[in-house]
Design a protein around this motif. Structure first.
Motif, PDB file in Angstrom:
ATOM      1  N   ARG A 136      39.538  42.615  33.011  1.00  0.00           N
ATOM      2  CA  ARG A 136      40.893  41.680  33.285  1.00  0.00           C
ATOM      3  C   ARG A 136      41.941  42.503  34.092  1.00  0.00           C
ATOM      4  NH1 ARG A 136      42.600  40.312  27.622  1.00  0.00           N
ATOM      5  NH2 ARG A 136      44.421  39.193  28.791  1.00  0.00           N
ATOM      6  N   TYR A 137      42.367  43.558  33.571  1.00  0.00           N
ATOM      7  CA  TYR A 137      43.574  44.535  34.179  1.00  0.00           C
ATOM      8  C   TYR A 137      43.321  44.648  35.731  1.00  0.00           C
ATOM      9  CZ  TYR A 137      46.274  48.320  35.677  1.00  0.00           C
ATOM     10  OH  TYR A 137      47.232  49.112  36.081  1.00  0.00           O
ATOM     11  N   PHE A 138      42.304  45.065  36.203  1.00  0.00           N
ATOM     12  CA  PHE A 138      41.905  45.419  37.537  1.00  0.00           C
ATOM     13  C   PHE A 138      41.959  44.069  38.474  1.00  0.00           C
ATOM     14  CE2 PHE A 138      40.126  49.541  36.000  1.00  0.00           C
ATOM     15  CZ  PHE A 138      41.036  50.225  36.710  1.00  0.00           C
ATOM     16  N   ILE A 139      41.492  43.130  37.952  1.00  0.00           N
ATOM     17  CA  ILE A 139      41.618  41.738  38.500  1.00  0.00           C
ATOM     18  C   ILE A 139      43.163  41.390  38.567  1.00  0.00           C
ATOM     19  CG2 ILE A 139      41.112  39.303  38.384  1.00  0.00           C
ATOM     20  CD1 ILE A 139      38.433  39.807  37.171  1.00  0.00           C
ATOM     21  N   THR A 140      43.897  41.488  37.490  1.00  0.00           N
ATOM     22  CA  THR A 140      45.269  41.033  37.630  1.00  0.00           C
ATOM     23  C   THR A 140      45.975  42.178  38.546  1.00  0.00           C
ATOM     24  OG1 THR A 140      45.106  40.770  35.232  1.00  0.00           O
ATOM     25  CG2 THR A 140      47.193  40.992  36.249  1.00  0.00           C
ATOM     26  N   ASP A 141      45.603  43.165  38.796  1.00  0.00           N
ATOM     27  CA  ASP A 141      46.433  44.119  39.601  1.00  0.00           C
ATOM     28  C   ASP A 141      46.072  43.894  40.993  1.00  0.00           C
ATOM     29  OD1 ASP A 141      47.765  46.563  40.230  1.00  0.00           O
ATOM     30  OD2 ASP A 141      45.704  47.452  40.871  1.00  0.00           O
ATOM     31  N   ALA A 142      44.835  43.400  41.404  1.00  0.00           N
ATOM     32  CA  ALA A 142      44.403  43.102  42.782  1.00  0.00           C
ATOM     33  C   ALA A 142      44.957  41.739  42.850  1.00  0.00           C
ATOM     34  CB  ALA A 142      42.829  42.691  42.788  1.00  0.00           C
ATOM     35  N   VAL A 166      35.998  39.141  40.805  1.00  0.00           N
ATOM     36  CA  VAL A 166      36.070  37.843  40.182  1.00  0.00           C
ATOM     37  C   VAL A 166      34.505  37.548  40.012  1.00  0.00           C
ATOM     38  CG1 VAL A 166      36.589  35.289  40.265  1.00  0.00           C
ATOM     39  CG2 VAL A 166      38.399  37.055  40.799  1.00  0.00           C
ATOM     40  N   SER A 167      33.621  37.382  41.253  1.00  0.00           N
ATOM     41  CA  SER A 167      32.480  37.199  41.041  1.00  0.00           C
ATOM     42  C   SER A 167      31.505  37.861  40.083  1.00  0.00           C
ATOM     43  CB  SER A 167      31.751  37.161  42.337  1.00  0.00           C
ATOM     44  OG  SER A 167      31.724  38.613  42.891  1.00  0.00           O
ATOM     45  N   GLU A 168      31.871  39.122  39.919  1.00  0.00           N
ATOM     46  CA  GLU A 168      31.153  39.900  38.851  1.00  0.00           C
ATOM     47  C   GLU A 168      31.803  39.596  37.583  1.00  0.00           C
ATOM     48  OE1 GLU A 168      31.190  44.914  37.872  1.00  0.00           O
ATOM     49  OE2 GLU A 168      32.957  43.798  38.296  1.00  0.00           O
ATOM     50  N   LYS A 201      35.326  27.554  48.312  1.00  0.00           N
ATOM     51  CA  LYS A 201      36.461  26.706  49.021  1.00  0.00           C
ATOM     52  C   LYS A 201      37.789  27.310  49.012  1.00  0.00           C
ATOM     53  CE  LYS A 201      38.741  22.052  48.456  1.00  0.00           C
ATOM     54  NZ  LYS A 201      38.919  21.143  47.739  1.00  0.00           N
ATOM     55  N   ALA A 202      37.844  28.199  47.908  1.00  0.00           N
ATOM     56  CA  ALA A 202      39.197  28.632  47.569  1.00  0.00           C
ATOM     57  C   ALA A 202      39.275  29.860  48.667  1.00  0.00           C
ATOM     58  CB  ALA A 202      39.187  29.407  46.317  1.00  0.00           C
ATOM     59  N   PHE A 203      38.362  30.843  48.660  1.00  0.00           N
ATOM     60  CA  PHE A 203      38.604  32.024  49.726  1.00  0.00           C
ATOM     61  C   PHE A 203      38.369  31.389  50.978  1.00  0.00           C
ATOM     62  CE2 PHE A 203      37.771  34.152  45.660  1.00  0.00           C
ATOM     63  CZ  PHE A 203      38.551  35.259  45.820  1.00  0.00           C
ATOM     64  N   ILE A 216      44.521  31.747  43.740  1.00  0.00           N
ATOM     65  CA  ILE A 216      45.210  32.080  42.403  1.00  0.00           C
ATOM     66  C   ILE A 216      44.989  31.354  41.473  1.00  0.00           C
ATOM     67  CG2 ILE A 216      47.594  31.987  41.531  1.00  0.00           C
ATOM     68  CD1 ILE A 216      48.656  32.534  44.494  1.00  0.00           C
ATOM     69  N   HIS A 217      44.813  29.974  41.436  1.00  0.00           N
ATOM     70  CA  HIS A 217      44.386  29.161  40.500  1.00  0.00           C
ATOM     71  C   HIS A 217      42.718  29.319  39.980  1.00  0.00           C
ATOM     72  CE1 HIS A 217      43.952  25.477  38.308  1.00  0.00           C
ATOM     73  NE2 HIS A 217      42.865  25.132  38.877  1.00  0.00           N
ATOM     74  N   LEU A 218      42.073  29.751  40.889  1.00  0.00           N
ATOM     75  CA  LEU A 218      40.734  30.076  40.564  1.00  0.00           C
ATOM     76  C   LEU A 218      40.653  31.333  39.753  1.00  0.00           C
ATOM     77  CD1 LEU A 218      37.241  29.651  41.122  1.00  0.00           C
ATOM     78  CD2 LEU A 218      37.934  31.452  42.941  1.00  0.00           C
ATOM     79  N   VAL A 219      41.525  32.225  40.054  1.00  0.00           N
ATOM     80  CA  VAL A 219      41.577  33.623  39.143  1.00  0.00           C
ATOM     81  C   VAL A 219      41.976  33.119  37.927  1.00  0.00           C
ATOM     82  CG1 VAL A 219      42.316  35.993  39.135  1.00  0.00           C
ATOM     83  CG2 VAL A 219      41.615  34.796  41.379  1.00  0.00           C
ATOM     84  N   ASP A 220      43.126  32.553  37.796  1.00  0.00           N
ATOM     85  CA  ASP A 220      43.798  32.237  36.497  1.00  0.00           C
ATOM     86  C   ASP A 220      42.953  31.353  35.723  1.00  0.00           C
ATOM     87  OD1 ASP A 220      46.237  33.399  36.783  1.00  0.00           O
ATOM     88  OD2 ASP A 220      47.178  31.980  37.647  1.00  0.00           O
ATOM     89  N   GLU A 221      41.945  30.515  36.265  1.00  0.00           N
ATOM     90  CA  GLU A 221      41.070  29.678  35.390  1.00  0.00           C
ATOM     91  C   GLU A 221      39.960  30.632  34.932  1.00  0.00           C
ATOM     92  OE1 GLU A 221      39.341  26.439  37.555  1.00  0.00           O
ATOM     93  OE2 GLU A 221      40.806  24.887  36.486  1.00  0.00           O
ATOM     94  N   THR A 222      39.635  31.799  35.634  1.00  0.00           N
ATOM     95  CA  THR A 222      38.418  32.667  35.359  1.00  0.00           C
ATOM     96  C   THR A 222      38.765  33.454  34.377  1.00  0.00           C
ATOM     97  OG1 THR A 222      37.607  32.678  37.362  1.00  0.00           O
ATOM     98  CG2 THR A 222      37.072  34.349  36.199  1.00  0.00           C
ATOM     99  N   LEU A 223      40.219  34.007  34.200  1.00  0.00           N
ATOM    100  CA  LEU A 223      40.744  34.861  33.215  1.00  0.00           C
ATOM    101  C   LEU A 223      41.277  34.137  31.927  1.00  0.00           C
ATOM    102  CD1 LEU A 223      42.871  37.222  35.255  1.00  0.00           C
ATOM    103  CD2 LEU A 223      40.499  37.585  34.370  1.00  0.00           C
ATOM    104  N   GLU A 224      41.460  32.895  31.789  1.00  0.00           N
ATOM    105  CA  GLU A 224      42.249  32.256  30.718  1.00  0.00           C
ATOM    106  C   GLU A 224      41.283  32.154  29.580  1.00  0.00           C
ATOM    107  OE1 GLU A 224      43.256  29.196  28.087  1.00  0.00           O
ATOM    108  OE2 GLU A 224      41.497  28.882  29.178  1.00  0.00           O
TER     109      GLU A 224
END
Length: 239
Positions: A136-142, A166-168, A201-203, A216-224
């Motif tokens: 989560r931290y490294f995804i947030t950083d990226a 994110v895929s991982e 679609k996002a990328f 950004i929305h995709l990443v936030d949905e993934t981490l939520e």
């Protein structure tokens, strides 16, 4: 040999084993030609088991107008690669053995194929809470780098990193196998077609016109479900 007279994948594999590994105890044809996904540039992946070997090796060559990659093992050395692939959660060796078409078998392949299939069905080891938080931290950083960046060249490479992370994360938090290159998207589709379409679609939107909003929305949905973005209070290696 002309394209019209080119040997079929199975015939070419059989001929190769007969010409170069006649004394092996087992051989499998694997890869895209077996899955029905072959393209003009596809090669033949051949897994070979030979009791006369003391170590494994991989070799690429061209025979019968086919590019051929061979993965040569003793009847036990493959276990080391099963272990490595399991630890990486990228079971390429297990897939080749499990899906492979038998070209030659001195009654050794049934148990090896079953071992590969059992590992694939079991899935990778579950991530610990600590590992999830680190990811989560490294995804947030990226993601922060991605949002704040205004240099197009840098944005492209940050996006690449974010897509991999994110895929991982999605696959591993759902106890799914991961992959590299084309196997990233194949692994995602095997898990969830709807999410994969959203991911692509996002990328794709960002790469085409620079719009970051869907990513950004995709990443936030993934981490939520795991607590969202993580920065404040995260530490690594602190006693």
């Amino acid at each position: 040999m002309s394209e019209l007279n080119k040997l079929s994948p199975i015939k070419a594999a059989e001929q190769f084993i007969n010409d170069y590994f006649r004394d092996c105890q087992g051989a499998l044809l694997a890869g895209s030609v077996v899955r029905g996904e072959a393209t003009e540039t596809s090669d033949l992946d051949i897994v070979i088991f030979d009791k006369h070997l003391t170590s494994s090796y991989r070799q690429s060559l061209v025979k019968y107008d086919w590019a051929i990659e061979i993965f040569v093992h003793s009847p036990t050395s493959y276990k080391h690669f099963f272990k490595l692939d399991f630890e990486l959660a990228r079971p390429s060796m297990q897939r080749m053995v499990s899906e492979g078409i038998i070209i030659k078998d001195d009654e050794i392949l049934a148990s090896i194929k079953q071992e590969a299939t059992d590992q694939l069905n079991k899935g990778p080891e579950e991530w610990s809470i600590e590992t999830i938080d680190t990811k989560r931290y490294f995804i947030t950083d990226a993601l922060d780098d991605f949002i704040g960046c205004s240099n197009r060249a840098e944005e492209l490479f940050i996006a690449n990193t974010l897509a991999e992370l994110v895929s991982e994360f999605v696959l591993r938090t759902n106890k799914q196998w991961t992959g590299a290159s084309k196997w990233v998207i194949r692994s995602l589709r095997n898990y969830d077609e709807v999410f994969t379409d959203q991911f692509v679609k996002a990328f794709d939107m960002f790469y085409k016109n620079g719009d970051k909003n869907l990513v950004i929305h995709l990443v936030d949905e993934t981490l939520e479900p795991f607590g969202g973005r993580l920065f404040d209070g995260f530490s690594l290696g602190k006693n």
